[in-house]
Scaffold this active site. Structure first.
Site, PDB file in Angstrom:
ATOM      1  N   HIS A  49     -68.873  82.820  72.014  1.00  9.81           N
ATOM      2  CA  HIS A  49     -69.448  84.066  71.503  1.00  9.81           C
ATOM      3  C   HIS A  49     -70.739  83.831  70.714  1.00  9.81           C
ATOM      4  O   HIS A  49     -70.730  83.151  69.688  1.00  9.81           O
ATOM      5  CB  HIS A  49     -68.448  84.774  70.587  1.00  9.81           C
ATOM      6  CG  HIS A  49     -67.089  84.929  71.182  1.00  9.81           C
ATOM      7  ND1 HIS A  49     -66.812  85.825  72.190  1.00  9.81           N
ATOM      8  CD2 HIS A  49     -65.922  84.300  70.923  1.00  9.81           C
ATOM      9  CE1 HIS A  49     -65.531  85.745  72.517  1.00  9.81           C
ATOM     10  NE2 HIS A  49     -64.972  84.822  71.765  1.00  9.81           N
ATOM     11  N   SER A  76     -72.821  83.141  75.959  1.00 10.79           N
ATOM     12  CA  SER A  76     -71.621  83.712  75.372  1.00 10.79           C
ATOM     13  C   SER A  76     -70.447  83.550  76.329  1.00 10.79           C
ATOM     14  O   SER A  76     -70.629  83.361  77.527  1.00 10.79           O
ATOM     15  CB  SER A  76     -71.831  85.189  75.045  1.00 10.79           C
ATOM     16  OG  SER A  76     -70.689  85.714  74.392  1.00 10.79           O
ATOM     17  N   SER A 106     -69.558  90.289  73.328  1.00 11.40           N
ATOM     18  CA  SER A 106     -69.459  89.693  71.996  1.00 11.40           C
ATOM     19  C   SER A 106     -70.784  89.240  71.396  1.00 11.40           C
ATOM     20  O   SER A 106     -70.854  88.939  70.207  1.00 11.40           O
ATOM     21  CB  SER A 106     -68.498  88.498  72.030  1.00 11.40           C
ATOM     22  OG  SER A 106     -69.005  87.468  72.857  1.00 11.40           O
ATOM     23  N   ASP A 147     -65.121  78.024  75.090  1.00 12.36           N
ATOM     24  CA  ASP A 147     -64.208  79.003  74.510  1.00 12.36           C
ATOM     25  C   ASP A 147     -63.654  79.839  75.656  1.00 12.36           C
ATOM     26  O   ASP A 147     -64.338  80.722  76.170  1.00 12.36           O
ATOM     27  CB  ASP A 147     -64.954  79.884  73.504  1.00 12.36           C
ATOM     28  CG  ASP A 147     -64.031  80.855  72.765  1.00 12.36           C
ATOM     29  OD1 ASP A 147     -62.987  81.219  73.330  1.00 12.36           O
ATOM     30  OD2 ASP A 147     -64.356  81.245  71.632  1.00 12.36           O
ATOM     31  N   GLU A 174     -62.066  75.761  72.367  1.00 17.29           N
ATOM     32  CA  GLU A 174     -61.867  76.563  71.166  1.00 17.29           C
ATOM     33  C   GLU A 174     -60.567  77.351  71.134  1.00 17.29           C
ATOM     34  O   GLU A 174     -60.010  77.581  70.063  1.00 17.29           O
ATOM     35  CB  GLU A 174     -63.061  77.536  71.030  1.00 17.29           C
ATOM     36  CG  GLU A 174     -62.981  78.523  69.892  1.00 17.29           C
ATOM     37  CD  GLU A 174     -63.376  77.932  68.547  1.00 17.29           C
ATOM     38  OE1 GLU A 174     -63.237  78.641  67.535  1.00 17.29           O
ATOM     39  OE2 GLU A 174     -63.812  76.761  68.504  1.00 17.29           O
ATOM     40  N   ASN A 199     -58.240  74.157  69.398  1.00 14.63           N
ATOM     41  CA  ASN A 199     -57.437  75.327  69.041  1.00 14.63           C
ATOM     42  C   ASN A 199     -56.217  74.962  68.201  1.00 14.63           C
ATOM     43  O   ASN A 199     -55.817  75.719  67.323  1.00 14.63           O
ATOM     44  CB  ASN A 199     -56.991  76.042  70.316  1.00 14.63           C
ATOM     45  CG  ASN A 199     -56.256  77.336  70.029  1.00 14.63           C
ATOM     46  OD1 ASN A 199     -56.828  78.279  69.497  1.00 14.63           O
ATOM     47  ND2 ASN A 199     -54.974  77.384  70.371  1.00 14.63           N
ATOM     48  N   LYS A 211     -57.681  74.800  62.098  1.00 20.06           N
ATOM     49  CA  LYS A 211     -58.045  76.030  62.808  1.00 20.06           C
ATOM     50  C   LYS A 211     -56.859  76.976  62.884  1.00 20.06           C
ATOM     51  O   LYS A 211     -56.924  78.124  62.484  1.00 20.06           O
ATOM     52  CB  LYS A 211     -58.542  75.746  64.228  1.00 20.06           C
ATOM     53  CG  LYS A 211     -58.931  77.033  64.964  1.00 20.06           C
ATOM     54  CD  LYS A 211     -59.450  76.745  66.352  1.00 20.06           C
ATOM     55  CE  LYS A 211     -60.008  78.008  67.001  1.00 20.06           C
ATOM     56  NZ  LYS A 211     -59.017  79.041  67.255  1.00 20.06           N
ATOM     57  N   ASP A 266     -57.607  80.896  61.180  1.00 13.59           N
ATOM     58  CA  ASP A 266     -58.499  81.573  62.119  1.00 13.59           C
ATOM     59  C   ASP A 266     -57.849  82.802  62.729  1.00 13.59           C
ATOM     60  O   ASP A 266     -58.315  83.932  62.572  1.00 13.59           O
ATOM     61  CB  ASP A 266     -58.908  80.566  63.205  1.00 13.59           C
ATOM     62  CG  ASP A 266     -59.883  81.131  64.216  1.00 13.59           C
ATOM     63  OD1 ASP A 266     -59.667  82.272  64.671  1.00 13.59           O
ATOM     64  OD2 ASP A 266     -60.834  80.439  64.563  1.00 13.59           O
ATOM     65  N   ASN A 267     -56.745  82.610  63.427  1.00 13.03           N
ATOM     66  CA  ASN A 267     -56.157  83.723  64.166  1.00 13.03           C
ATOM     67  C   ASN A 267     -55.523  84.760  63.246  1.00 13.03           C
ATOM     68  O   ASN A 267     -55.702  85.962  63.433  1.00 13.03           O
ATOM     69  CB  ASN A 267     -55.128  83.203  65.168  1.00 13.03           C
ATOM     70  CG  ASN A 267     -55.787  82.472  66.313  1.00 13.03           C
ATOM     71  OD1 ASN A 267     -56.899  82.789  66.698  1.00 13.03           O
ATOM     72  ND2 ASN A 267     -55.118  81.474  66.865  1.00 13.03           N
ATOM     73  N   CYS A 323     -58.121  87.835  62.394  1.00 12.41           N
ATOM     74  CA  CYS A 323     -57.747  89.104  63.024  1.00 12.41           C
ATOM     75  C   CYS A 323     -57.327  90.147  61.991  1.00 12.41           C
ATOM     76  O   CYS A 323     -57.549  91.344  62.190  1.00 12.41           O
ATOM     77  CB  CYS A 323     -56.632  88.874  64.043  1.00 12.41           C
ATOM     78  SG  CYS A 323     -57.172  87.882  65.461  1.00 12.41           S
ATOM     79  N   HIS A 364     -57.077  86.890  74.056  1.00 13.22           N
ATOM     80  CA  HIS A 364     -58.351  86.323  74.494  1.00 13.22           C
ATOM     81  C   HIS A 364     -58.959  87.023  75.699  1.00 13.22           C
ATOM     82  O   HIS A 364     -60.133  87.350  75.710  1.00 13.22           O
ATOM     83  CB  HIS A 364     -58.228  84.836  74.798  1.00 13.22           C
ATOM     84  CG  HIS A 364     -59.566  84.234  75.127  1.00 13.22           C
ATOM     85  ND1 HIS A 364     -60.529  84.040  74.161  1.00 13.22           N
ATOM     86  CD2 HIS A 364     -60.130  83.874  76.293  1.00 13.22           C
ATOM     87  CE1 HIS A 364     -61.625  83.555  74.729  1.00 13.22           C
ATOM     88  NE2 HIS A 364     -61.406  83.441  76.013  1.00 13.22           N
ATOM     89  N   HIS A 381     -64.687  87.531  63.439  1.00 15.62           N
ATOM     90  CA  HIS A 381     -64.131  86.935  62.228  1.00 15.62           C
ATOM     91  C   HIS A 381     -65.225  86.666  61.187  1.00 15.62           C
ATOM     92  O   HIS A 381     -66.379  86.432  61.534  1.00 15.62           O
ATOM     93  CB  HIS A 381     -63.446  85.606  62.562  1.00 15.62           C
ATOM     94  CG  HIS A 381     -62.241  85.751  63.450  1.00 15.62           C
ATOM     95  ND1 HIS A 381     -61.646  86.952  63.719  1.00 15.62           N
ATOM     96  CD2 HIS A 381     -61.530  84.812  64.129  1.00 15.62           C
ATOM     97  CE1 HIS A 381     -60.608  86.760  64.520  1.00 15.62           C
ATOM     98  NE2 HIS A 381     -60.519  85.477  64.787  1.00 15.62           N
ATOM     99  N   SER A 408     -63.072  76.684  61.957  1.00 14.19           N
ATOM    100  CA  SER A 408     -62.988  76.475  63.398  1.00 14.19           C
ATOM    101  C   SER A 408     -64.163  75.649  63.910  1.00 14.19           C
ATOM    102  O   SER A 408     -63.991  74.706  64.689  1.00 14.19           O
ATOM    103  CB  SER A 408     -62.968  77.823  64.124  1.00 14.19           C
ATOM    104  OG  SER A 408     -61.803  78.544  63.843  1.00 14.19           O
ATOM    105  N   GLN A 467     -65.078  71.913  65.762  1.00 18.95           N
ATOM    106  CA  GLN A 467     -65.882  71.686  66.964  1.00 18.95           C
ATOM    107  C   GLN A 467     -66.890  70.558  66.746  1.00 18.95           C
ATOM    108  O   GLN A 467     -67.054  69.682  67.604  1.00 18.95           O
ATOM    109  CB  GLN A 467     -66.616  72.978  67.362  1.00 18.95           C
ATOM    110  CG  GLN A 467     -65.745  74.036  68.014  1.00 18.95           C
ATOM    111  CD  GLN A 467     -65.437  73.723  69.473  1.00 18.95           C
ATOM    112  OE1 GLN A 467     -65.665  72.616  69.959  1.00 18.95           O
ATOM    113  NE2 GLN A 467     -64.897  74.702  70.176  1.00 18.95           N
TER     114      GLN A 467
END
Length: 527
Positions: free
Chosen positions: A62, A85, A90, A139, A205, A230, A235, A281-282, A286, A392, A446, A454, A458
């Site tokens: 993204h 992306s 996104s 990703d 990711e 991930n 993360k 992260d998640n 979110c 996703h 996010h 995250s 990477q």
């Protein structure tokens, strides 16, 4: 938009919506840098030695402001970068413009068609006649998929002369992929083989891309090493660190793995951090961006509504918490008895979609699976029920069934906010971001600090692959970051939070069987 590559005054290639947005993008990048201490610490620690000097990195992720800080961290460490992306909705156009002007080759804009999306992916992988990238930041696995499908098609063409047949699939997106590969064979029948031979590895990711990688590993078709970012602790389960330290025994508390798996935390002694909450992260991302997307798209009053969250993994937990805190009555659908038990212990009702489809006001899919809400379900919903996805991919919601439903009327209220009216009832539902990621399609995704964790993963994963490229350490398999590197990512964020780590004595370290300098947990430990 005409699919032609443009160039900056310095010769860097790009294709973005509006380069005049670059100054605005630069201002927001500067704001984000302050909130992304892990990436900025990477620049401070690794920048002087230029570890990526000579490395070509392609990214398919993204193209947001936060991703821009990641890109400029990679370039600050010496890499040359090309980016696209991983989602048609996104991209933040001011971010794409700033990076294209100042730092890296960018091919991305908000609202791409699928044809444009795959053109951008191909451009990001196109490093000229010398082959492709050395490393990929992926990703969802689309850049990785294109190379694997390209290599497979080239091998078949070399053996039999057979070209890929786009009509062999009814998947519109895969038809485009096969068409791109077919066209490439006419000009360079070894294009993707050259990429494969040059590639050192990929860092992935997200859940869907990781699933693809493990499938390729299992069937023996994975072409290069991969690091599963991930499932890094920092993360998926990063521990938010408080401003104090203490010595004592921590109580047991559950911490859920992405989607459905779960581990239970064990008691430990002499831990030096105050633990505030679990996952990162998640869950936290979110929890922040779901209500943001809902309100930007619809201005809906969440309080008093009935919200259905399909799935209670980390993403579902964050979404359910956000809806509950905003005053909605939350109902969860689940397949996993452990996740269902967790939901009930949080005071949530666990039912099936059939139980609530005609009564709820907001439906959010979070499962990472497919065929969660079908057109037959949407027909039963009350007028102006909101349907959206924060898993996703776009196949959780049956968009094809909706789009092809006889007599259905699509009314676009504004970009990525559509009302679909059924002919029988003359009532409609509101679908966000065409079933794709609504938090990025309708909002900005996010927050920066979440993405710092995250994206620091990477950077560390890319450094690990690059530094070990000639040692044979990484085979054509999928790996997770070693524990000491996971701890490194956490450590890079502590200064920003004002945390100070207690140091173990030699006797204490021996007592719990860890080195004084870490890592402090075994590889299987799940926090």
């Amino acid at each position: 938009m005409a699919l032609t590559v443009e160039k900056t005054s310095t010769g860097r290639e790009y294709k973005v919506k509006d380069m005049s947005l670059a100054d605005f993008g630069r201002l927001e990048l500067e704001l984000a840098e302050v909130e992304m201490p892990g990436l900025m610490s990477c620049r401070t620690e690794f920048g002087p030695s230029q570890p990526f000097k000579g490395a070509r990195i392609t990214g398919s992720l993204h193209m947001t402001i936060q991703t821009g800080v990641l890109i400029e961290t990679l370039t600050a460490l010496g890499a040359e970068v090309r980016w696209c992306s991983c989602n048609i909705f996104s991209t933040q156009d001011h971010a794409a413009a700033a990076i294209a002007r100042d730092s890296a080759a960018v091919f991305a804009w908000k609202g791409e068609t699928l044809q444009e999306y795959w053109w951008c992916t191909e451009r990001a992988l196109d490093w000229g006649p010398g082959g492709g990238p050395d490393l990929i930041v992926d990703d969802g696995g689309d850049a990785t998929l294109l190379i694997h499908e390209g290599v497979k098609a080239e091998e078949e063409f070399e053996k039999t002369g057979k070209l890929p047949d786009p009509s062999s699939t009814d998947n519109a997106e895969f038809q485009i992929v096969l068409s791109i590969i077919k066209e490439g064979l006419a000009t360079d029948p070894k294009k993707y083989h050259k990429m494969k031979e040059r590639l050192v590895g990929v860092s992935e990711e997200t859940t869907t891309g990781v699933k693809r990688l493990y499938q390729m590993q299992a069937n023996g078709t994975l072409l290069f090493p991969a690091i599963n970012v991930n499932d890094s602790v920092t993360k998926s389960k990063f521990i938010c660190v408080g401003m104090f330290v203490f010595r004592g025994i921590l109580s047991n508390r559950w911490c859920a793995q992405i989607k459905f798996d779960i581990w239970f935390r064990s008691s430990v002694t002499d831990i030096c951090l105050t633990l505030m909450e679990y996952a990162f992260d998640n869950l936290y991302g979110c929890r922040h961006s779901l209500p943001d997307g809902l309100m930007r798209a619809t201005d809906v009053m969440i309080a008093g509504k009935v919200a259905v969250v399909c799935g209670y993994g980390d993403v579902g937990k964050g979404c359910a918490a956000a809806m509950k805190q905003a005053g909605a009555r939350v109902i969860v659908t689940e397949i996993d008895p452990i996740c269902a038990l967790q939901a009930t212990m949080e005071g949530l009702q666990v039912l099936t979609l059939d139980d609530v489809v005609s009564e709820a006001d907001i439906f959010v899919t979070t499962t990472g699976n497919k065929d969660i809400i079908m057109v037959s379900d949407m027909k039963k919903m009350k007028n102006n029920a909101i349907v959206c996805n924060i898993g996703h991919f776009d196949n959780e919601i049956d968009m094809l069934g909706l789009e092809t439903y006889p007599g259905v009327q699509r009314i676009t209220i504004k970009p990525q906010t559509d009302r679909w009216v059924f002919p029988e009832t003359k009532t409609g539902i509101i679908v966000l971001a065409e079933g794709r990621l609504m938090n990025l399609g309708c909002a900005t995704g996010h927050p920066s600090f979440v993405m710092s964790c995250s994206f620091t993963n990477q950077v560390i994963a890319q450094l690990e692959l690059w530094n070990e490229k000639n040692t044979g350490k990484y085979k054509k398999e999928v790996y997770v970051l070693p524990k000491h590197l996971d701890e490194k990512v956490a450590a890079l964020h502590l200064g920003k939070l004002g945390a100070k780590l207690t140091k173990l004595t030699k006797d204490q370290a021996d007592y719990i069987s860890v080195p004084v300098e870490g890592p402090y947990k075994p590889a299987h430990y799940r926090y």
